[in-house]
Design a protein around this motif. Structure first.
Motif, PDB file in Angstrom:
ATOM      1  N   GLY A 124     -97.422  29.698   6.599  1.00 19.22           N
ATOM      2  CA  GLY A 124     -98.534  28.986   5.985  1.00 19.22           C
ATOM      3  C   GLY A 124     -99.457  28.454   7.049  1.00 19.22           C
ATOM      4  O   GLY A 124     -99.286  28.716   8.238  1.00 19.22           O
ATOM      5  N   GLY A 125    -100.437  27.695   6.620  1.00 22.53           N
ATOM      6  CA  GLY A 125    -101.361  27.124   7.575  1.00 22.53           C
ATOM      7  C   GLY A 125    -102.543  26.452   6.918  1.00 22.53           C
ATOM      8  O   GLY A 125    -102.587  26.258   5.709  1.00 22.53           O
ATOM      9  N   CYS A 126    -103.516  26.135   7.751  1.00 22.67           N
ATOM     10  CA  CYS A 126    -104.700  25.398   7.321  1.00 22.67           C
ATOM     11  C   CYS A 126    -105.785  26.353   6.805  1.00 22.67           C
ATOM     12  O   CYS A 126    -105.637  27.571   6.856  1.00 22.67           O
ATOM     13  N   LEU A 127    -106.874  25.777   6.371  1.00 23.18           N
ATOM     14  CA  LEU A 127    -107.989  26.533   5.815  1.00 23.18           C
ATOM     15  C   LEU A 127    -108.623  27.487   6.829  1.00 23.18           C
ATOM     16  O   LEU A 127    -108.936  28.634   6.512  1.00 23.18           O
ATOM     17  N   CYS A 128    -108.808  27.059   8.075  1.00 25.31           N
ATOM     18  CA  CYS A 128    -109.477  27.908   9.071  1.00 25.31           C
ATOM     19  C   CYS A 128    -108.513  28.807   9.844  1.00 25.31           C
ATOM     20  O   CYS A 128    -108.943  29.706  10.548  1.00 25.31           O
TER      21      CYS A 128
ATOM     22  N   ALA B  26    -106.437  27.873  12.314  1.00 21.29           N
ATOM     23  CA  ALA B  26    -106.106  27.405  13.665  1.00 21.29           C
ATOM     24  C   ALA B  26    -104.685  26.859  13.743  1.00 21.29           C
ATOM     25  O   ALA B  26    -103.997  27.053  14.734  1.00 21.29           O
ATOM     26  N   VAL B  27    -104.250  26.174  12.681  1.00 19.52           N
ATOM     27  CA  VAL B  27    -102.870  25.682  12.613  1.00 19.52           C
ATOM     28  C   VAL B  27    -102.113  26.587  11.660  1.00 19.52           C
ATOM     29  O   VAL B  27    -102.457  26.695  10.480  1.00 19.52           O
ATOM     30  N   ARG B  28    -101.114  27.268  12.176  1.00 18.92           N
ATOM     31  CA  ARG B  28    -100.244  28.130  11.380  1.00 18.92           C
ATOM     32  C   ARG B  28     -98.809  27.713  11.661  1.00 18.92           C
ATOM     33  O   ARG B  28     -98.503  27.177  12.726  1.00 18.92           O
ATOM     34  N   PHE B  29     -97.943  27.967  10.695  1.00 21.43           N
ATOM     35  CA  PHE B  29     -96.538  27.654  10.891  1.00 21.43           C
ATOM     36  C   PHE B  29     -95.671  28.722  10.257  1.00 21.43           C
ATOM     37  O   PHE B  29     -96.113  29.464   9.381  1.00 21.43           O
ATOM     38  N   GLU B  30     -94.446  28.789  10.735  1.00 16.16           N
ATOM     39  CA  GLU B  30     -93.390  29.587  10.121  1.00 16.16           C
ATOM     40  C   GLU B  30     -92.197  28.675   9.956  1.00 16.16           C
ATOM     41  O   GLU B  30     -91.893  27.879  10.854  1.00 16.16           O
ATOM     42  N   VAL B  31     -91.543  28.753   8.808  1.00 19.04           N
ATOM     43  CA  VAL B  31     -90.302  28.022   8.591  1.00 19.04           C
ATOM     44  C   VAL B  31     -89.206  29.040   8.355  1.00 19.04           C
ATOM     45  O   VAL B  31     -89.416  30.064   7.712  1.00 19.04           O
ATOM     46  N   THR B  32     -88.064  28.773   8.927  1.00 17.63           N
ATOM     47  CA  THR B  32     -86.914  29.652   8.765  1.00 17.63           C
ATOM     48  C   THR B  32     -85.882  28.939   7.922  1.00 17.63           C
ATOM     49  O   THR B  32     -85.544  27.782   8.186  1.00 17.63           O
TER      50      THR B  32
ATOM     51  N   PHE C 197     -98.661  26.634   2.155  1.00 13.56           N
ATOM     52  CA  PHE C 197     -97.909  27.878   2.329  1.00 13.56           C
ATOM     53  C   PHE C 197     -98.734  29.071   1.853  1.00 13.56           C
ATOM     54  O   PHE C 197     -99.553  28.956   0.937  1.00 13.56           O
ATOM     55  N   ASP C 198     -98.512  30.219   2.461  1.00 10.83           N
ATOM     56  CA  ASP C 198     -99.190  31.446   2.043  1.00 10.83           C
ATOM     57  C   ASP C 198     -98.813  31.830   0.621  1.00 10.83           C
ATOM     58  O   ASP C 198     -99.604  32.431  -0.099  1.00 10.83           O
ATOM     59  N   ASP C 199     -97.591  31.508   0.197  1.00 10.71           N
ATOM     60  CA  ASP C 199     -97.097  31.809  -1.150  1.00 10.71           C
ATOM     61  C   ASP C 199     -96.595  30.512  -1.789  1.00 10.71           C
ATOM     62  O   ASP C 199     -95.396  30.272  -1.863  1.00 10.71           O
ATOM     63  N   PRO C 200     -97.513  29.651  -2.257  1.00 12.62           N
ATOM     64  CA  PRO C 200     -97.098  28.347  -2.764  1.00 12.62           C
ATOM     65  C   PRO C 200     -96.446  28.376  -4.142  1.00 12.62           C
ATOM     66  O   PRO C 200     -95.873  27.366  -4.566  1.00 12.62           O
ATOM     67  N   GLY C 201     -96.489  29.491  -4.843  1.00 16.75           N
ATOM     68  CA  GLY C 201     -95.962  29.563  -6.198  1.00 16.75           C
ATOM     69  C   GLY C 201     -94.479  29.835  -6.317  1.00 16.75           C
ATOM     70  O   GLY C 201     -93.984  30.092  -7.415  1.00 16.75           O
TER      71      GLY C 201
END
Length: 129
Positions: free
Chosen positions: A8-12, A14-20, A99-103
């Motif tokens: 997931g990440g922010c609107l632009c 610049a901040v992205r994350f991965e959770v395992t 998140f990229d897939d919030p559903g």
């Protein structure tokens, strides 16, 4: 399921994350801190241990604002998007909408904190009028 990676990440971007792995404590909150942090009447959160979260975007870790004695709110310094909260305890609470897939069913809130902060006119009721 323990090795699943979600991003997931922010609107632009610049901040992205991965959770395992699997998150814990999915919940909604309508406290004034959450409302002011997100600009929404209620926020949906899911928590991860700090070692489950990896910041992958070009900005690295998000900017933070110390919002309480035990936690800092995380956001993108470029676009201002709210990302979550980084607690002093080894917990990172991420906003489900980032998140990229919030559903995902795993993100469905199990309970709601500060329900009385939701106005009575909000769909499905609320506590305050």
């Amino acid at each position: 399921m323990e090795n699943v990676v979600q991003a997931g990440g922010c609107l632009c971007g610049a901040v992205r994350f991965e959770v395992t792995g699997v998150g814990a404590n999915p919940h909604g909150c309508a406290c004034r801190n959450c409302q002011r942090h997100t600009g929404a009447l209620t926020a949906a959160w899911v928590e991860f241990a700090r070692d489950q979260v990896r910041w992958t975007g070009m900005a690295g870790a998000p900017a933070t604002y110390r919002s309480s004695a035990y936690s800092s709110r995380a956001f993108c310094a470029t676009c201002g998007s709210s990302i979550g909260a980084i607690d002093d305890a080894p917990t990172v609470a991420l906003l489900v909408g980032s998140f990229d897939d919030p559903g995902q069913a795993a993100f469905a809130p199990a309970y709601h904190s500060f329900e009385d902060g939701v106005p009575g006119w909000w769909p499905n009721g609320g506590g305050a009028d």
